[in-house]
Design a protein around this motif. Structure first.
Motif, PDB file in Angstrom:
ATOM      1  N   ASN A 253       0.833  -1.649   0.175  1.00 50.56           N
ATOM      2  CA  ASN A 253       0.292  -0.077  -0.378  1.00 50.56           C
ATOM      3  C   ASN A 253       0.844   1.395   0.169  1.00 50.56           C
ATOM      4  O   ASN A 253       2.137   1.653   0.967  1.00 50.56           O
TER       5      ASN A 253
ATOM      6  N   LYS B  23       0.152   4.406   0.949  1.00 50.50           N
ATOM      7  CA  LYS B  23       0.073   5.281   2.066  1.00 50.50           C
ATOM      8  C   LYS B  23       1.519   4.833   3.023  1.00 50.50           C
ATOM      9  O   LYS B  23       1.612   5.654   4.071  1.00 50.50           O
TER      10      LYS B  23
ATOM     11  N   THR C 140       4.405   7.397   3.259  1.00 49.88           N
ATOM     12  CA  THR C 140       3.709   8.539   2.656  1.00 49.88           C
ATOM     13  C   THR C 140       4.330   9.383   4.418  1.00 49.88           C
ATOM     14  O   THR C 140       3.817   8.735   5.131  1.00 49.88           O
TER      15      THR C 140
ATOM     16  N   SER D  54       2.220   8.971   7.915  1.00 50.49           N
ATOM     17  CA  SER D  54       1.626   7.631   8.193  1.00 50.49           C
ATOM     18  C   SER D  54       3.168   7.282   9.027  1.00 50.49           C
ATOM     19  O   SER D  54       3.675   6.390   9.705  1.00 50.49           O
TER      20      SER D  54
ATOM     21  N   ASN E 232      -7.132   9.246   8.698  1.00 49.02           N
ATOM     22  CA  ASN E 232      -8.133   7.990   7.861  1.00 49.02           C
ATOM     23  C   ASN E 232      -8.890   7.915   8.517  1.00 49.02           C
ATOM     24  O   ASN E 232      -9.178   7.754   9.796  1.00 49.02           O
TER      25      ASN E 232
END
Length: 336
Positions: A197, A199, A202, A205, A248
């Motif tokens: 993934n 994400k 980033t 994260s 999220n």
């Protein structure tokens, strides 16, 4: 009789001649196969156990590694399994979260980042070695030794051991200028070209362990889809501490389809978990009473957890960072 013997001899000669014409199947050079695998590597995950030497093992730690098309994520763990630092490179910049001070920094100085432990670091040196490559075979491994491009007296050359069973990287040994071992890295749970993934790479994260972001029963959804997946109308905070934004929304299908809202300021996290439970169940979770209807306890990993009931739902707020109690009580009072 002579005629029969003649035909037997001719038959044997034909058999022998035809046998000579059969080509032996050529076995592919395993080192060529290893090179092909490395050339086609676009992503990988692994846990690297890093040992640093100075006549003896001076330091040992684990690094959970994620790599995808030039981006990477390293989670350096303490012996307890909690993060010491998390490094994320998004393709342009590196961000480092230091758990000790609970802050995120842009990585200007990469000396403390164990990039040398990455398989892609070896691949870079292998491809650009200019022909200075040593190859040999052991009982269980194929060994490839290459010079380190940005060499220094501590990291002068490196040797990767590949498994004979599946040609995967198993162990990387880095030698100093005197051919003494500087570091030994053992790879576990290596996965070749898995789906990862985006994400994880980033900046937002960088304060959360990948396992918490990619837990298999957790589904990432949009705020508008909460009722569809959970059957509840969630409560949302009207008040958030300065700098915090929604990162999220996650649904855990293994825990009553509970929904978690994750807010981050870049260096700190607020996770608000909501689920429908019996009103009396909160008593088992309470820790101690902090204020009217709000219970508090500190978890083993140092995180702070606040539990309350809002509109018939149990709400748990988990805080990672130095947010004070007053700020969290404001968040709880603003839940609508």
């Amino acid at each position: 009789m002579l005629k029969k013997s003649f035909f037997v001899i001719v038959f044997v000669l034909i058999f022998l001649l035809s046998g000579c014409g059969v080509k032996t199947k050529k076995v592919k050079d395993p080192f060529i196969s290893i090179k092909e695998q490395l050339d086609k590597l676009e992503s990988y995950t692994a846990t690297a156990i890093v040992e640093l030497y100075n006549n003896k093992i001076d330091n040992k730690f684990a690094v959970v590694q994620f790599y995808k098309k030039g981006k990477f994520r390293l989670e350096v763990l303490k012996e307890s399994g909690s993060p010491d630092k998390i490094i994320v490179y998004d393709g342009k910049r590196s961000y480092v979260y230091f758990a000790k001070v609970n802050q995120v920094f842009v990585a200007e100085n990469t000396e403390e980042i164990p990039l040398y432990s990455m398989i892609t670091s070896f691949i870079k040196n292998y491809i650009n070695s200019g022909g200075e490559i040593e190859k040999r075979e052991m009982d269980k491994f194929y060994l490839i030794t290459v010079p380190i491009l940005d060499k220094n007296i501590f990291m002068y050359k490196e040797q990767m051991a590949f498994s004979k069973e599946d040609l995967t990287p198993k162990e990387l040994t880095i030698f100093d200028i005197n051919n003494e071992i500087f570091s030994k890295i053992t790879y576990k749970d290596y996965k070749y070209n898995p789906e990862i993934n985006d994400k994880l790479f980033t900046k937002d994260s960088v304060t959360t362990l990948a396992g918490n972001l990619l837990d298999s029963p957790v589904i990432e959804i949009d705020t508008k889809e909460v009722y569809k997946y959970c059957g509840i109308n969630p409560v949302m905070p009207v008040y958030l501490p300065q700098g915090f934004k929604l990162l999220n929304v996650l649904v855990n299908v293994n825990e009553n389809n509970g929904v978690t809202f994750v807010y981050t300021s870049g260096g700190e996290l607020i996770e608000i978990f909501e689920t429908v439970v019996d009103q009396n169940e909160i008593v088992n979770e309470k820790g101690f009473l902090l204020s009217e209807g709000v219970y508090y306890k500190e978890k083993d990993n140092g995180e702070k957890e606040y539990t309350t009931m809002v509109n018939g739902m149990q709400v748990k707020i988990t805080v990672t960072g130095d947010l004070n109690e007053e700020e969290i009580l404001k968040v709880i009072k603003s839940l609508r």
